[in-house]
Design an enzyme around this catalytic site. Sequence first.
Site, mmCIF file in Angstrom:
data_model
loop_
_atom_site.group_PDB
_atom_site.id
_atom_site.type_symbol
_atom_site.label_atom_id
_atom_site.label_comp_id
_atom_site.label_asym_id
_atom_site.label_seq_id
_atom_site.Cartn_x
_atom_site.Cartn_y
_atom_site.Cartn_z
ATOM 1 N N SER A 193 18.718 17.312 31.810
ATOM 2 C CA SER A 193 18.609 16.414 32.949
ATOM 3 C C SER A 193 17.808 17.056 34.090
ATOM 4 O O SER A 193 16.737 17.609 33.847
ATOM 5 C CB SER A 193 20.015 15.987 33.397
ATOM 6 N N HIS A 207 21.346 9.676 27.193
ATOM 7 C CA HIS A 207 20.965 10.773 28.077
ATOM 8 C C HIS A 207 21.857 12.000 27.947
ATOM 9 O O HIS A 207 21.379 13.130 27.938
ATOM 10 C CB HIS A 207 20.981 10.276 29.522
ATOM 11 N N ASP A 234 17.482 6.850 26.146
ATOM 12 C CA ASP A 234 17.883 7.393 27.444
ATOM 13 C C ASP A 234 17.614 6.343 28.517
ATOM 14 O O ASP A 234 16.469 5.944 28.732
ATOM 15 C CB ASP A 234 17.083 8.670 27.716
#
Length: 416
Positions: free
Chosen positions: A224, A353, A319
């Site tokens: 991330s 994600h 994602d």
Amino acid sequence: MSSQIRLLLRARCFIDEPLHVKVSRLRSGQVVTMRARSTDERGVLFSSSATYRADYRGEVDLYKHPSRGGSYVGVEPMGLLWSLRAEALHQYFQKEKALEPQAVIFSVHNEEEGRVLAEATNERLLLGDGVTRLPVNDGNINGVLFTPPGAGPFPAVLDLNSFVTEKGAALLANKGFVVLALCVYNVKSKNMKEIHLDRFRDGIDFLQRQPKVGGNGVGVLSRSKAADIALSLSAFVPAVKACVWINGCCSNTFFPLYYNKRQILSTLLFDHSKVIHTESGGHILKFAFQNPLAEENKGSLIPIEQAKAQFLFVASEDDMCGDSKAFVDQMVGRLKRHGKDNFESVYYPRAGHVMSPPFSPYCYSSPHGMSNYRAVWGGEPRAHAAAEVHLWKKIPEFFRAHLSCKDADESNKMSV
């Protein structure tokens, strides 16, 4: 509770290990409900269930028999774990501290009679025997160091996360790595206006000073927001020799980046008007980041072409927090244009994600730590769980291949 029905499973194992769950002494063809429940570090209860029919021997074996309904269907040996969900929406299973195991209570139910037929607990460990955990507060460094047992030398990895977590670091230490867990944001970050790369470089220097560390440099594991910090470390800090980038961005995001007292990267622009609001109250952020290649954003692009490190780019194609696949495609194109081949790319078509260690409860949406949004993370639960298993086998293999430590021994890996 019946004393005849037997629920068979291991009492303890590592959190990334598969668990064989089996029920015996049922009636042939008997229909039962299998349930699992676990409470996270905030005290939030997560649960799952699946309906099974016993075979002619009176057995239910999750490795062989299909669920007929419930939290999942089909043959899913670990389905009761990855399908754990909280009753309320937008909940993430918080298990970040390495010292305490995750306790999962499995039970077998006769729904027609409203009876619990059998129950057993599995403790899922993050920390192996002999692995040391040492909190570190040294200058700019505020993290946790994990060191395997034995004389070493061991390869070193900086486990870089957006927020505080020890999961990945502990699991890598179990596999024979010295790992320093650092986060981008902590309690001191409330009024953050800029990020300094020096803090993370100091973490790499700290790792290289550890007496058990050997090899030709340091690896960085990142996800991330932390993934763009990892790219910058790879570009500006020569000691980084291997970088795993998971569902991040090819540009610097959220805050300007400074190094050696000067700004080196601006911030990729974020368009709040492109955030999609869903009926569940979640928010899709995928389309809100502007094009990194646009002229106004070029100052945020990370010059990965100057890195000497080997890259493993990991993109989940579903994602919903960012367009990870597009960012990987842009990075691969950039490296190729500069005549570079120091990269490997892995794409997971229906994964979201949040790529946690294997068998973690799937999270569709939860509060976004750096905004007021409830982020939709994306992914299809079954495919997402399979992607996590594949990825967390690949990560230590990648680091072993590119962080040479010729005296390190495979026997350093832990077992329960």
